[in-house]
Design a protein around this motif. Structure first.
Motif, PDB file in Angstrom:
ATOM      1  N   ILE A 132      47.351  44.033  33.351  1.00 35.27           N
ATOM      2  CA  ILE A 132      47.237  42.992  34.380  1.00 35.27           C
ATOM      3  C   ILE A 132      46.117  42.007  34.051  1.00 35.27           C
ATOM      4  CG2 ILE A 132      48.278  44.363  36.223  1.00 35.27           C
ATOM      5  CD1 ILE A 132      45.495  45.076  37.220  1.00 35.27           C
ATOM      6  N   ASP A 133      45.918  41.760  32.745  1.00 36.94           N
ATOM      7  CA  ASP A 133      44.867  40.824  32.365  1.00 36.94           C
ATOM      8  C   ASP A 133      45.176  39.390  32.793  1.00 36.94           C
ATOM      9  OD1 ASP A 133      46.934  40.575  30.461  1.00 36.94           O
ATOM     10  OD2 ASP A 133      45.546  39.752  28.980  1.00 36.94           O
ATOM     11  N   GLU A 134      46.420  39.120  33.194  1.00 42.23           N
ATOM     12  CA  GLU A 134      46.762  37.783  33.707  1.00 42.23           C
ATOM     13  C   GLU A 134      46.100  37.498  35.060  1.00 42.23           C
ATOM     14  OE1 GLU A 134      49.809  38.555  30.655  1.00 42.23           O
ATOM     15  OE2 GLU A 134      48.893  39.726  32.242  1.00 42.23           O
ATOM     16  N   LEU A 135      45.727  38.539  35.773  1.00 38.20           N
ATOM     17  CA  LEU A 135      45.080  38.354  37.068  1.00 38.20           C
ATOM     18  C   LEU A 135      43.581  38.142  36.879  1.00 38.20           C
ATOM     19  CD1 LEU A 135      46.781  41.211  39.146  1.00 38.20           C
ATOM     20  CD2 LEU A 135      47.649  38.923  38.613  1.00 38.20           C
ATOM     21  N   GLY A 136      42.963  37.464  37.841  1.00 37.56           N
ATOM     22  CA  GLY A 136      41.523  37.327  37.799  1.00 37.56           C
ATOM     23  C   GLY A 136      40.850  38.670  38.048  1.00 37.56           C
ATOM     24  N   GLU A 137      39.570  38.772  37.715  1.00 34.14           N
ATOM     25  CA  GLU A 137      38.871  40.053  37.833  1.00 34.14           C
ATOM     26  C   GLU A 137      38.918  40.597  39.259  1.00 34.14           C
ATOM     27  OE1 GLU A 137      34.456  42.061  37.043  1.00 34.14           O
ATOM     28  OE2 GLU A 137      34.828  39.963  36.538  1.00 34.14           O
ATOM     29  N   GLU A 138      38.666  39.738  40.235  1.00 35.54           N
ATOM     30  CA  GLU A 138      38.675  40.175  41.631  1.00 35.54           C
ATOM     31  C   GLU A 138      40.067  40.648  42.038  1.00 35.54           C
ATOM     32  OE1 GLU A 138      38.363  37.709  45.629  1.00 35.54           O
ATOM     33  OE2 GLU A 138      36.375  37.976  44.749  1.00 35.54           O
ATOM     34  N   GLU A 139      41.097  39.906  41.637  1.00 29.45           N
ATOM     35  CA  GLU A 139      42.470  40.269  41.988  1.00 29.45           C
ATOM     36  C   GLU A 139      42.901  41.547  41.287  1.00 29.45           C
ATOM     37  OE1 GLU A 139      44.042  36.647  40.681  1.00 29.45           O
ATOM     38  OE2 GLU A 139      43.774  35.585  42.597  1.00 29.45           O
ATOM     39  N   ARG A 140      42.445  41.745  40.043  1.00 27.49           N
ATOM     40  CA  ARG A 140      42.763  42.992  39.336  1.00 27.49           C
ATOM     41  C   ARG A 140      42.194  44.189  40.082  1.00 27.49           C
ATOM     42  NH1 ARG A 140      41.071  43.100  33.213  1.00 27.49           N
ATOM     43  NH2 ARG A 140      39.452  41.682  33.915  1.00 27.49           N
ATOM     44  N   ASN A 141      40.950  44.075  40.510  1.00 21.81           N
ATOM     45  CA  ASN A 141      40.328  45.188  41.227  1.00 21.81           C
ATOM     46  C   ASN A 141      40.995  45.423  42.575  1.00 21.81           C
ATOM     47  OD1 ASN A 141      38.411  45.851  39.247  1.00 21.81           O
ATOM     48  ND2 ASN A 141      37.056  44.212  39.919  1.00 21.81           N
ATOM     49  N   GLN A 142      41.420  44.353  43.235  1.00 22.72           N
ATOM     50  CA  GLN A 142      42.116  44.501  44.510  1.00 22.72           C
ATOM     51  C   GLN A 142      43.478  45.152  44.310  1.00 22.72           C
ATOM     52  OE1 GLN A 142      42.030  40.467  45.937  1.00 22.72           O
ATOM     53  NE2 GLN A 142      39.933  40.610  46.686  1.00 22.72           N
TER      54      GLN A 142
END
Length: 808
Positions: free
Chosen positions: A614-624
Motif C-alpha cells: 500500500i505504498d501508494e497511500l500516504g503515510e497517515e492513510e497507510r497507518n489508518q
C-alpha cells in the motif's frame, strides 16, 4: 605576591565550601532513606486503607434486611439478599469498593467530561462524545418517556449502593492523587458506559470516512481491492478530502487508555455434539487491555419467595445488569456483529444555514451549545448541530456538513432494558424478546440452555437501503435515493437458531445465514474457519477439549499464505542469515507460542508485505488502513493475484510483481529482526516481540507507567488466532493491545460448576490478594471455577461479610 595571596585566599574559601558540602551531603545521605521511607509509608497507607472488607459485619443503613457476601477463593463476590433492592444495593457497593476509579473514568468518557479531570489530553475524546451526544440522547429520551418501573427501581438501588460507598468509605488513591471527589452517580451513568461501548464497536466511523477519502485518489480497480466486500453500484455523491486524524486519534486514545471492544469468539453446542449430552456454551469477548480489567464478575441470589432470582454475571462498570451471564437454565456470550448500522451523509443547507434540504423541503437543524470544562485551562465552547439524519461532524473532521446516521439514535433502542430482560428470561422465547429491544450496539448473542436450545441471535437493528446506495462512501443527504426504506424487523435478521449441524459459532465473521443485503466490516475469516472446521469434525466435546480450542494458537489460514511465500522465495538467492530465516519460516509449525522463531519471522514478514503493497497511500492513510479489518481481505486478495497493479512499487521505475515485492519484504523483515533481536536467528523468539502490558489509565507516560502498570510479559497467540492476543493497528510493533477479556465455559450438565478466568483479578486495588491472582493462569491458558453451588461455595469460601441495616 598579591596574586599569590589571592590564590591562597581562594583555596581556603574552596576548602570551607567543600567542608560545608560534605556536611550537607552527609545530612542528605542520612535524610534520603527517611524521606523514601515516609513516601513508601504514605503510599502504603493510602493503598491499604481502601482494600474492601473481607470478613466481619458491615453496617449499611440503606438496606431493608440483612444480606451476606461470601468471597470465594478467587475473590469473586457471591451476594445473598432477601429482596432484589438490597441485592442491587450490595452489588453497587461492592463494584464501587473494587472499581470506583474505573467507574468514574468510564462515565466521564461516555459523557465527554474527561477534560475536567485530566486537562487538554481528554479534549479529543470529549469533543467526539459531546458531538455524537451518546449520553445526551438517552438522558433526553428517559426524561420524555421514563423507564419501566421495576427496572428503574433496581438501577436506583444499584446507584444508591455506589453512592453509599462514595459518601462513607475511603476513596481510592487515584482520587487523592487527582485531587478530586466523584460527583453523585445516577442511572444516566449506565447510558454513558453504553455509549462508550457502542462507540468502540463502531468501526464504520473510521472505515467509511477513510474509504470515501481514498475513492478520489485511487482508480476504481485499486479502490475496490481495498474493500472487505465488493458492491455492484458505487456512485460518488460527495467526498471527504481533508484530515481524519481527529476521528482516528479519539478512537486510539480510547482503546489505548480504557480498552475498546475489538472482536470476540463464542460458540454453543447442543447435546449431539457434547460428551455430557447436554448443551454447552463457550465465550471469550476480545477487548482492549486495561488495569483493572473491564469485567466485574459476581453471583447474585435473591431469596424472595415472591420474586426469586439468581444469576452468575459479568458486569460492565456502572451497569447493574449482566452483559454476559448464566444461570441454571440458560447462558449467553457476546461477539461484535460488525453489521453496517451506520452511514454518513453530505448535507445541503438552506441559505440561512439553519436548515438542511431534503427532497426540496427545508428541515430545521437542532443546535446545542456544549461547554467542555478543561482542568487548568479555559472552558471550550462546542457548537453541536443535528440534522434529520444525525449529528453533524464539523468539529471532528476537516470536511464540513457531513452527518452521521446510526441505529444508536433510534427511538426504540433500549439497550439496558434488553440486558435486564435477557437476564430475567425464564424461556428461550422470553430471552429473544429481550434481545429484540436493542437497536444498538450491534452484537451477536450466542445462547445455550438446559432445554438444548442453541442460537446465534442478532442484537441490534439493520437499515433497509436503496439497491443503488453504496454505504461505503458518503451519501447524498438531500435526496431520497440514499435515504433508508426502513429497518429489518427482529424476525428478519439473519439469526441462526437450532441448526441441524448441532452448533453455532461466531468470530466476528459474516453470518453464514446472511444474504447479500447484509453488509458488514467483518473480521478476517481465519478464526471462524479454524473454529468451524474443528467443531464440525467432533461430536463428543468435553470441557477439557473446549479449553484447548479456546486457547488454540494454530491458525489454519496461515498455512496457504506461508507456503505461497516460501514458494516465491525458494527460487531466489539469499544471504546466509536470510537463508537461516527462510528455513525457520519454512519449518514453522504455524503455532504462536512465545518460543517460536517462525512466528516472529512470519508476522513481521506480513507487516512489511502489507506496507510495501500500500505504498501508494500516504503515510497517515497507510497507518489508518492498517488498523482496519479490510487490510486482511486486501492482503489475501492480492496474494492470489501475482500481477495485480498494487504490486508495482510507487518509488521505482520498474514494474514489480508479487515475487519481487515478497523478496523485498522478506529482506526488510530479516534486517528489522537482526536490528531488534540480534544476529542469531535462533534468538528471534515470538515472545520477545509479542508482549502484553496491563496499563492503568494514569500510567501512559514515565514515571507513572513504571509505578502503575504490569508488564510487559511475553504472551502466546496472535492476530487472527482463536487465542486472539493481538496488536491494534501498525504503529506499535507486535505489542498486544487487545484480546480475550475473559474466557467462559458452561456445560449444562452441571451449570453450578462452570469454568472461567479473568486477565488479572476481580479487584482494582494493588494490595488486594485478588488484584492479579489470576494473571499467570490467564496468560498460560488455564481456568478456575465459577461457582453457583452452595456446597462448592462453602468448600472454596475465603471470606464472609455480613451486611446489616443497623449494627447492634
Amino acid at each position: 605576591m598579591i596574586i599569590l595571596r589571592d590564590i591562597c585566599r581562594k583555596l581556603k574559601l574552596m576548602e570551607k565550601i567543600n567542608k560545608k558540602m560534605k556536611k550537607y551531603l552527609k545530612k542528605l545521605i542520612y535524610t534520603l532513606p527517611l524521606i523514601f521511607a515516609i513516601i513508601l509509608t504514605t503510599l502504603f497507607y493510602f493503598l491499604n486503607r481502601t482494600i474492601p472488607y473481607g470478613d466481619g459485619v458491615l453496617e449499611m443503613s440503606i438496606l431493608k434486611e440483612k444480606a451476606e457476601v461470601i468471597r470465594d477463593n478467587e475473590g469473586i463476590p457471591h451476594i445473598k439478599a432477601k429482596n432484589a433492592d438490597d441485592a442491587y444495593k450490595v452489588l453497587g457497593y461492592l463494584m464501587a469498593s473494587e472499581r470506583l476509579f474505573q467507574m468514574e473514568m468510564l462515565r466521564r468518557v461516555g459523557s465527554g467530561t474527561l477534560s475536567e479531570i485530566i486537562g487538554k489530553k481528554g479534549l479529543e475524546i470529549d469533543k467526539t462524545f459531546r458531538t455524537l451526544g451518546l449520553r445526551r440522547h438517552f438522558v433526553e429520551k428517559i426524561k420524555r418517556e421514563g423507564l419501566p418501573k421495576e427496572m428503574q427501581d433496581k438501577m436506583e438501588s444499584f446507584f444508591a449502593g455506589v453512592n453509599f460507598f462514595v459518601e462513607n468509605e475511603n476513596l481510592p488513591i487515584e482520587f487523592v492523587l487527582g485531587g478530586f471527589k466523584p460527583e453523585k452517580f445516577t442511572i444516566y451513568d449506565s447510558y454513558a458506559v453504553v455509549g462508550y461501548m457502542a462507540y468502540s464497536f463502531a468501526a464504520f466511523l473510521r472505515h467509511d470516512l477513510l474509504m470515501d477519502k481514498l475513492k478520489s485518489s485511487l482508480s476504481d480497480e485499486m479502490w475496490n481491492d481495498l474493500q472487505i466486500e465488493p458492491h455492484k453500484n458505487t456512485v460518488m455523491t460527495a467526498s471527504v478530502h481533508r484530515e481524519l486524524k481527529n476521528i482516528f486519534k479519539a478512537f486510539e486514545d480510547l482503546n489505548n487508555t480504557f480498552g475498546g471492544f475489538e472482536g470476540s469468539n463464542a460458540w454453543a453446542l447442543n447435546s449431539t455434539k457434547t460428551k455430557s449430552k447436554r448443551a454447552m456454551l463457550a465465550s471469550d469477548p476480545h477487548i482492549g487491555y486495561s488495569l483493572p480489567g473491564i469485567w466485574f464478575e459476581a453471583h447474585l441470589k435473591v431469596e424472595d419467595p415472591a420474586e426469586p432470582f439468581e444469576i452468575y454475571g459479568h458486569f460492565l462498570p456502572n451497569i447493574p445488569f449482566a452483559v454476559m451471564a448464566h444461570d441454571k437454565k440458560k447462558g449467553w456470550g457476546i461477539t461484535i456483529s460488525y453489521l453496517d448500522d451506520m452511514d454518513f451523509y453530505k448535507e445541503t443547507f438552506s441559505e440561512s444555514g439553519n436548515e438542511t434540504i431534503f427532497e426540496g423541503e427545508e428541515i430545521p437543524l437542532r443546535r446545542i451549545s456544549e461547554v467542555i470544562k478543561v482542568r487548568g485551562g479555559e472552558d471550550i465552547q462546542l457548537p453541536v448541530h443535528i440534522s434529520h439524519n444525525g449529528p453533524i461532524l464539523d468539529e471532528l473532521i476537516g470536511d464540513k456538513g457531513i452527518s452521521m446516521k446510526w441505529t444508536y439514535f433510534l427511538e426504540n433502542n433500549h439497550p439496558i432494558q434488553g440486558f435486564y430482560k435477557m437476564g430475567r428470561a425464564n424461556s428461550f422465547e422470553e430471552f429473544k424478546k429481550g434481545v429484540s429491544l436493542v437497536g444498538s450496539p450491534g452484537l451477536n448473542i450466542i445462547y445455550a440452555d438446559a432445554e438444548d436450545n442453541i442460537a446465534r441471535l442478532n442484537l441490534g437493528r439493520y437499515p433497509k437501503r436503496n439497491d443503488f446506495s453504496d454505504s461505503r462512501v458518503v451519501l447524498d443527504g438531500a435526496t431520497k435515493n440514499d435515504a433508508y426504506k426502513g429497518y429489518y424487523k427482529f424476525e428478519e435478521m439473519p439469526h441462526n437458531i437450532n441448526p441441524e449441524s448441532g452448533f453455532v459459532a461466531s468470530a466476528n465473521n459474516r453470518p453464514i445465514t446472511a444474504n447479500e443485503n447484509f453488509r458488514g466490516m467483518w473480521q478476517p475469516r481465519d478464526r471462524f474457519i479454524t473454529l468451524y472446521s474443528r467443531l464440525l469434525l467432533k461430536n463428543d466435546w468435553s470441557i477439557g477439549d473446549t479449553m484447548l480450542l479456546q486457547t488454540s494458537v494454530l491458525n489454519n489460514e496461515n498455512e496457504w499464505i506461508r507456503d505461497l511465500l516460501v514458494s516465491d522465495l525458494s527460487t531466489v538467492s539469499l544471504g546466509k542469515q536470510e537463508q537461516e530465516a527462510f528455513n525457520a519460516l519454512k519449518d514453522w509449525d504455524r503455532q504462536t507460542f512465545p518460543n517460536r522463531v517462525g512466528a516472529s519471522i512470519y508476522h513481521q514478514f506480513i507487516y512489511h508485505l502489507t506496507m510495501n503493497l500500500i505504498d501508494e497511500l500516504g503515510e497517515e492513510e497507510r497507518n489508518q488502513f492498517c488498523g482496519l479489518s479490510a487490510r486482511w481481505y486486501f492482503l489475501g486478495r492480492m496474494l492470489k493475484r501475482e500481477k495485480a497493479i498494487w504490486w508495482d512499487m510507487k518509488e521505482t521505475s520498474e514494474v514489480e510483481d508479487r515475487k519481487s515485492v515478497v523478496l523485498k519484504s522478506f529482506k526488510d523483515t530479516v534486517k528489522f529482526l537482526n536490528k531488534e533481536l540480534g544476529n542469531e536467528v535462533k534468538e528471534w523468539s515470538w515472545g520477545k516481540l509479542h508482549t502484553i502490558e496491563f496499563a492503568h489509565s494514569l500510567g501512559k507516560s514515565f514515571p507513572l507507567n513504571k509505578l502503575l502498570n504490569l508488564g510487559p510479559y511475553p504472551v502466546m497467540g496472535a492476530y487472527n488466532n482463536i487465542n486472539n492476543f493481538r496488536k491494534v493497528g501498525c504503529l506499535d510493533g507486535h505489542k498486544v493491545k487487545s484480546g480475550p477479556s475473559t474466557r467462559r465455559i458452561i456445560d449444562f450438565s452441571g451449570p453450578e460448576k462452570s469454568y472461567g478466568i479473568l486477565p488479572l483479578g476481580i479487584s482494582g486495588h494493588y494490595l488486594s490478594p485478588f488484584f492479579k491472582n489470576q494473571m499467570e493462569r490467564f496468560l498460560s491458558g488455564k481456568y478456575r471455577l465459577q461457582i453457583m453451588s452452595d456446597d462448592l461455595l462453602e468448600k472454596f469460601s475465603k471470606a464472609r461479610l455480613e451486611i446489616v441495616p443497623e449494627y447492634k
